[in-house]
Design a protein around this motif. Structure first.
Motif, short mmCIF file in Angstrom:
data_model
loop_
_atom_site.label_atom_id
_atom_site.label_comp_id
_atom_site.label_asym_id
_atom_site.label_seq_id
_atom_site.Cartn_x
_atom_site.Cartn_y
_atom_site.Cartn_z
N ARG A 1 0.85 -1.19 0.00
CA ARG A 1 0.00 0.00 0.00
C ARG A 1 0.88 1.24 0.00
O ARG A 1 1.66 1.45 0.94
CB ARG A 1 -0.96 0.03 1.19
N SER B 1 1.30 5.33 0.11
CA SER B 1 0.63 6.48 0.69
C SER B 1 1.21 7.76 0.11
O SER B 1 2.41 7.82 -0.16
CB SER B 1 0.78 6.49 2.21
N TYR C 1 -4.12 7.01 -1.24
CA TYR C 1 -3.53 5.69 -1.10
C TYR C 1 -3.64 4.92 -2.41
O TYR C 1 -4.54 5.14 -3.21
CB TYR C 1 -4.26 4.90 -0.01
N GLN D 1 -3.61 0.91 -3.05
CA GLN D 1 -3.51 -0.48 -2.61
C GLN D 1 -3.20 -1.34 -3.83
O GLN D 1 -3.96 -1.33 -4.81
CB GLN D 1 -4.81 -0.94 -1.96
#
Length: 114
Positions: free
Chosen positions: A19, A21, A79, A81
């Motif tokens: 993930r 950020s 974000y 993912q």
């Protein structure tokens, strides 16, 4: 003025997940569409996923069904993912706000290798 800082990259085996950020500063962040781009060695930077200020999302065909972009305007965060990662996902990933002439982060390296 918007400043962007990416984090979360690293080395992962094929099939794994990461993930990413993107932390933003600046009071106007919430009005911008934000995109995640990637650049592999010797290749052009390309758009991977994007999200509008109203959270409408768009994905490159190569990542559809595997990557999910999201944002939290209150936290000024975006974000990415990434699931079921493949070696061809290896690249430096960049966060962008406001398009090509907008704001860019410094990038975070993602390496998918066994």
């Amino acid at each position: 003025q918007v400043q962007l800082v990416e984090s979360g990259g690293g080395l992962v085996q094929p099939g794994g997940s990461l993930r990413l950020s993107c932390a933003a500063s600046g009071s106007s962040f919430s009005i911008y569409a934000v995109g995640w781009y990637r650049q592999a060695p010797g290749k052009q930077r390309v758009l991977v996923a994007a999200i509008t200020s109203g959270s409408i999302t768009n994905y490159a065909d190569s990542v559809k069904g595997r990557f999910t972009i999201s944002r939290d305007n209150a936290k000024k965060m975006v974000y990415l993912q990434m699931n079921n990662l493949k070696p061809e996902d290896t690249a430096v990933y960049y966060c962008n706000a406001g398009g090509a002439k907008g704001y860019w982060g410094q990038g975070t390296q993602v390496t998918v290798s066994s």
